[in-house]
Design an enzyme around this catalytic site. Structure first.
Site, PDB file in Angstrom:
ATOM      1  N   SER A 131     -31.129  31.644 102.798  1.00  0.00           N
ATOM      2  CA  SER A 131     -30.186  32.181 101.813  1.00  0.00           C
ATOM      3  C   SER A 131     -30.975  32.952 100.764  1.00  0.00           C
ATOM      4  O   SER A 131     -32.172  32.688 100.558  1.00  0.00           O
ATOM      5  CB  SER A 131     -29.416  31.034 101.142  1.00  0.00           C
ATOM      6  OG  SER A 131     -28.705  31.497 100.004  1.00  0.00           O
ATOM      7  N   TYR A 144     -28.594  22.938  96.504  1.00  0.00           N
ATOM      8  CA  TYR A 144     -28.509  23.849  97.640  1.00  0.00           C
ATOM      9  C   TYR A 144     -29.681  24.820  97.624  1.00  0.00           C
ATOM     10  O   TYR A 144     -30.327  25.067  98.659  1.00  0.00           O
ATOM     11  CB  TYR A 144     -27.182  24.609  97.610  1.00  0.00           C
ATOM     12  CG  TYR A 144     -26.960  25.481  98.823  1.00  0.00           C
ATOM     13  CD1 TYR A 144     -26.513  24.937 100.014  1.00  0.00           C
ATOM     14  CD2 TYR A 144     -27.206  26.850  98.778  1.00  0.00           C
ATOM     15  CE1 TYR A 144     -26.308  25.727 101.139  1.00  0.00           C
ATOM     16  CE2 TYR A 144     -27.011  27.648  99.894  1.00  0.00           C
ATOM     17  CZ  TYR A 144     -26.557  27.085 101.063  1.00  0.00           C
ATOM     18  OH  TYR A 144     -26.368  27.875 102.169  1.00  0.00           O
TER      19      TYR A 144
END
Length: 268
Positions: A131, A144
């Site tokens: 990501s 995250y």
């Protein structure tokens, strides 16, 4: 290409489903996995049961593919859980460990299960879905982002270690992607009133951006590019926003990035 065998985790929806479909269209024989159990084949993808948090489940799924095909040429580590915006303080240690168990240690389990076979065949490619938060952490996304930073570091070290056997590891860095993954994010299990107002505001902003984000097909195309590259790069951003953020992170002053992120998220 028809002899190339791909294994894609988390392939029942979102990025995983789009990736499995795109690989099959390109000529790979694709095995997808889902925690919901084996399902009928679709889009040329054979679905297997797999829970990446279980050593036994991982070993069984890999053994199934090896038993049928004798090799695995491409592993796409996509399985993961999203985490709804929340303060870092608002998740218990148990929840933090559970997030890492899926998003990072699940990837490690899969890699360890596949590598002996790739080393024996002296060829293979491992594509990890990371990501932009792996290089640009956002506020109210600490856990995250931490898992995706771990994926970045693990992949870079792994790639150095495996080249001797003709194996390469790469990481894909999408930004916001409009998928069901983001509609079913894990909520913090230890919410505090002190964060309530700003948590709600950041959540609204994330939802606004998600509504107009690029679809999972963009990421799937990037995965295919990384899978087929003769000399792959270590990192591939995926999508317009991700590419722009990587450039800004590389060249823009830290203060400018800091202010821009806070403005975008409408933080004081």
């Amino acid at each position: 290409m028809s002899s190339k065998i791909a294994l894609v985790t988390g392939a029942s929806s979102g990025i995983g489903a789009a990736t499995a479909k795109r690989l099959a269209e390109a000529g790979f024989k694709v095995y997808g996995t889902s925690r919901r159990g084996a399902q009928s084949a679709r889009h040329g993808v054979e679905m297997l049961a797999l829970d990446v948090t279980s050593d036994a489940s991982v070993q069984a799924a890999v053994a199934e593919v090896i038993g049928r095909e004798g090799r695995i040429d491409l592993l796409v580590n996509n399985a993961g859980i999203g985490v709804a915006p929340a303060g870092a303080e608002e998740s218990s240690i148990g929840q933090a460990q559970a997030i890492f168990d899926t998003n990072f240690f699940g990837l490690v389990r899969m890699t360890r299960a596949v590598l002996p076979h790739m080393r024996a065949q002296r060829a293979g490619r491992i594509v990890n879905i990371g990501s932009v938060l792996g290089f640009l952490p956002m506020p109210y996304g600490a856990l995250y982002a931490a898992t995706k930073h771990a994926v970045e570091g693990y992949t870079e070290s792994l790639d150095h270690e495996l080249r001797h056997w003709g194996i390469r590891a790469v990481v894909i860095e999408p930004a916001y992607t409009n998928t069901p993954f983001d509609a079913n994010m894990l909520a913090a299990d230890a919410k505090l009133d002190a964060y309530g107002e700003v948590r709600a505001a950041v959540t609204r902003r994330v939802q606004e951006v998600m509504a107009t984000a690029e679809g999972p097909e963009v990421v799937a195309a990037t995965v295919l590019k990384a899978a087929l590259a003769r000399t792959p790069k270590l990192r591939y951003t995926s999508g317009t926003l991700a590419g722009r953020l990587r450039l800004l992170r590389t060249f823009a002053p830290a203060g400018v990035m800091d202010a821009g992120m806070r403005k975008d998220l409408r933080l004081a």
